[in-house]
Design a protein around this motif. Sequence first.
Motif, PDB file in Angstrom:
ATOM      1  N   GLY A  86       4.166   1.981  -0.439  1.00 15.83           N
ATOM      2  CA  GLY A  86       4.902   3.084   0.158  1.00 15.83           C
ATOM      3  C   GLY A  86       6.036   2.532   1.007  1.00 15.83           C
ATOM      4  O   GLY A  86       6.034   1.333   1.369  1.00 15.83           O
ATOM      5  N   SER A  87       7.010   3.383   1.337  1.00 16.43           N
ATOM      6  CA  SER A  87       8.054   2.872   2.233  1.00 16.43           C
ATOM      7  C   SER A  87       7.519   2.744   3.657  1.00 16.43           C
ATOM      8  O   SER A  87       8.077   2.009   4.472  1.00 16.43           O
ATOM      9  CB  SER A  87       9.334   3.713   2.178  1.00 16.43           C
ATOM     10  N   ASP A  88       6.413   3.424   3.950  1.00 16.38           N
ATOM     11  CA  ASP A  88       5.749   3.237   5.254  1.00 16.38           C
ATOM     12  C   ASP A  88       5.489   1.759   5.543  1.00 16.38           C
ATOM     13  O   ASP A  88       5.682   1.301   6.668  1.00 16.38           O
ATOM     14  CB  ASP A  88       4.375   3.937   5.243  1.00 16.38           C
ATOM     15  N   ILE A  91       8.649   0.081   6.687  1.00 18.39           N
ATOM     16  CA  ILE A  91       9.039   0.442   8.067  1.00 18.39           C
ATOM     17  C   ILE A  91       8.228  -0.405   9.052  1.00 18.39           C
ATOM     18  O   ILE A  91       8.756  -1.012   9.988  1.00 18.39           O
ATOM     19  CB  ILE A  91       8.814   1.959   8.311  1.00 18.39           C
ATOM     20  N   PHE A 113      12.079  11.431  10.965  1.00 18.40           N
ATOM     21  CA  PHE A 113      10.759  11.025  10.468  1.00 18.40           C
ATOM     22  C   PHE A 113       9.978  10.305  11.575  1.00 18.40           C
ATOM     23  O   PHE A 113      10.472   9.330  12.170  1.00 18.40           O
ATOM     24  CB  PHE A 113      10.964  10.114   9.255  1.00 18.40           C
ATOM     25  N   TYR A 116       8.890   6.093  12.278  1.00 20.26           N
ATOM     26  CA  TYR A 116       9.683   5.031  12.915  1.00 20.26           C
ATOM     27  C   TYR A 116       9.138   4.791  14.322  1.00 20.26           C
ATOM     28  O   TYR A 116       8.919   3.653  14.743  1.00 20.26           O
ATOM     29  CB  TYR A 116      11.178   5.394  12.998  1.00 20.26           C
ATOM     30  N   CYS A 163      17.926   8.456   8.487  1.00 26.51           N
ATOM     31  CA  CYS A 163      17.174   9.066   7.390  1.00 26.51           C
ATOM     32  C   CYS A 163      18.081  10.096   6.720  1.00 26.51           C
ATOM     33  O   CYS A 163      18.442  11.099   7.336  1.00 26.51           O
ATOM     34  CB  CYS A 163      15.927   9.729   7.988  1.00 26.51           C
ATOM     35  N   SER A 167      14.454  14.121   7.361  1.00 21.82           N
ATOM     36  CA  SER A 167      13.268  14.951   7.568  1.00 21.82           C
ATOM     37  C   SER A 167      13.035  15.017   9.075  1.00 21.82           C
ATOM     38  O   SER A 167      13.096  13.980   9.743  1.00 21.82           O
ATOM     39  CB  SER A 167      12.063  14.322   6.875  1.00 21.82           C
ATOM     40  N   TYR A 197      14.503  11.097   0.163  1.00 15.39           N
ATOM     41  CA  TYR A 197      14.772  12.387  -0.509  1.00 15.39           C
ATOM     42  C   TYR A 197      16.113  12.411  -1.231  1.00 15.39           C
ATOM     43  O   TYR A 197      16.574  13.475  -1.631  1.00 15.39           O
ATOM     44  CB  TYR A 197      14.729  13.519   0.539  1.00 15.39           C
ATOM     45  N   THR A 221      11.249   5.567  -2.151  1.00 12.99           N
ATOM     46  CA  THR A 221       9.819   5.787  -2.344  1.00 12.99           C
ATOM     47  C   THR A 221       9.564   6.493  -3.664  1.00 12.99           C
ATOM     48  O   THR A 221      10.420   7.257  -4.134  1.00 12.99           O
ATOM     49  CB  THR A 221       9.227   6.622  -1.190  1.00 12.99           C
ATOM     50  N   SER A 223       7.042   8.480  -3.753  1.00 10.24           N
ATOM     51  CA  SER A 223       6.169   9.581  -3.306  1.00 10.24           C
ATOM     52  C   SER A 223       6.806  10.954  -3.441  1.00 10.24           C
ATOM     53  O   SER A 223       6.114  11.955  -3.327  1.00 10.24           O
ATOM     54  CB  SER A 223       5.808   9.388  -1.834  1.00 10.24           C
ATOM     55  N   LYS A 224       8.102  11.015  -3.622  1.00 12.16           N
ATOM     56  CA  LYS A 224       8.778  12.317  -3.592  1.00 12.16           C
ATOM     57  C   LYS A 224       9.191  12.731  -5.000  1.00 12.16           C
ATOM     58  O   LYS A 224       8.450  13.389  -5.680  1.00 12.16           O
ATOM     59  CB  LYS A 224       9.971  12.261  -2.638  1.00 12.16           C
ATOM     60  N   ARG A 232       1.070   5.106  -3.597  1.00 12.05           N
ATOM     61  CA  ARG A 232       1.640   4.306  -2.508  1.00 12.05           C
ATOM     62  C   ARG A 232       2.590   3.215  -3.025  1.00 12.05           C
ATOM     63  O   ARG A 232       2.269   2.028  -3.023  1.00 12.05           O
ATOM     64  CB  ARG A 232       0.527   3.650  -1.645  1.00 12.05           C
ATOM     65  N   VAL A 233       3.761   3.635  -3.469  1.00 11.76           N
ATOM     66  CA  VAL A 233       4.761   2.660  -3.920  1.00 11.76           C
ATOM     67  C   VAL A 233       6.113   2.988  -3.284  1.00 11.76           C
ATOM     68  O   VAL A 233       6.594   4.123  -3.371  1.00 11.76           O
ATOM     69  CB  VAL A 233       4.932   2.659  -5.456  1.00 11.76           C
TER      70      VAL A 233
END
Length: 367
Positions: A86-88, A91, A113, A116, A163, A167, A197, A221, A223-224, A232-233
């Motif tokens: 994930g991009s999480d 970060i 978001f 961060y 971002c 978001s 996004y 990501t 995820s969207k 989780r990529v």
Amino acid sequence: MKNQEKSALLPLIRHDLRTNFTPYSSAASEMGKKDDAIYLNANENPYPFSNLEGLDRYDVQQPPALLATMAKAYGARPDQIIATRGSDESIDLLIRMFCESGKDAILSCPPTFGMYGVYGNLQGAKHIQVPLIAKDNSFSLDANKIIATAKNPDNNVKLVFLCCPNSPTGNVFAPSAITEIISALNGHCAVILDEAYIDFSAQDSFINILSDHPNLLILRTLSKVHALAGERVGATIGGDAAFMAFMRGCLAPYPIPKSVSANAIEALRQAEDKQESMINRIIIERQKLVSAFEKADIVRNVFPSETNFLLVEFISYDAAQSFLKTALAAQIILRDISAKPDTENCLRISVGNEADTDKLISLIKGL
Ligand SMILES: Cc1ncc(COP(=O)(O)O)c(C=O)c1O
């Protein structure tokens, strides 16, 4: 550290890491993979259970087929990409790499978001916030203030998070403001542009101009738009080769499971043909929701969105809570951000499928 003079980002990394860190060298990365070799170098078990054959072996850290597929999708080179959980994960890792606890800072522009700040806190980094300017139903970057704050040596800002689309506000920022910030901060800070996004937006990705901005790192990501949140990529994309090599060394040795890699490749391939029509479907549903919310007496404003969610402002905190409860009673869960000072009386509402839209609209009509 070699190549530091050629890199815009390496000199900004935490001093202790820069000068005294030896990355773990995994067996897979040391030896590469030869199909006909016998591998007795990674303490794997050669007796997998049935239907799980092939998973007895560690994969390489950055699976080449995944990187090649991401590179095609993103219009970047494989060596400019790092795949993460994930991009999480990116970060978190970037903040740990750049920020010395108790000394360095990240900068973000609320409302934005939340992760961060969460990962900043986790690392003990200061979190400096330069709020977005809310005007004319939109939110824009305060470029001058961001630049002045990030350049102020007393603040020790290492990372600036932007971002876009943002978001929870849903809007994009003027590309000229983003470019101004990145350029002005070259040599001072890394700018992390989170494009989670971007595929829902008409605005171009900054990946196209990565080579003009050595201090820019872009987050993407799956995820969207790829509808793969459960796998989780994410990806970090940057043009500073020496920095990217160092970041690979800081990442876990085997972050991407083989099954996840295969599903990510499949999603990226299917997106080539199907992404556009899927985005159009989401935009149609989003527009239906906008029309319904705009007619509701308890709604003050529906902010324009270039994403798969809407920021809806209600006439009061009680009105937002009342709608939240009505939705909950109908088994619809919305994101409550109404008590936060920068999104007072607002709910963030993801765009679902046609049936979800119908259900939500029936609730709005019943208000
Ligand atoms: C703006 C933004 N960035 C990053 C993420 C994290 O995405 P991922 O699922 O890749 O960790 C999200 C998730 O909602 C997001 O909204």
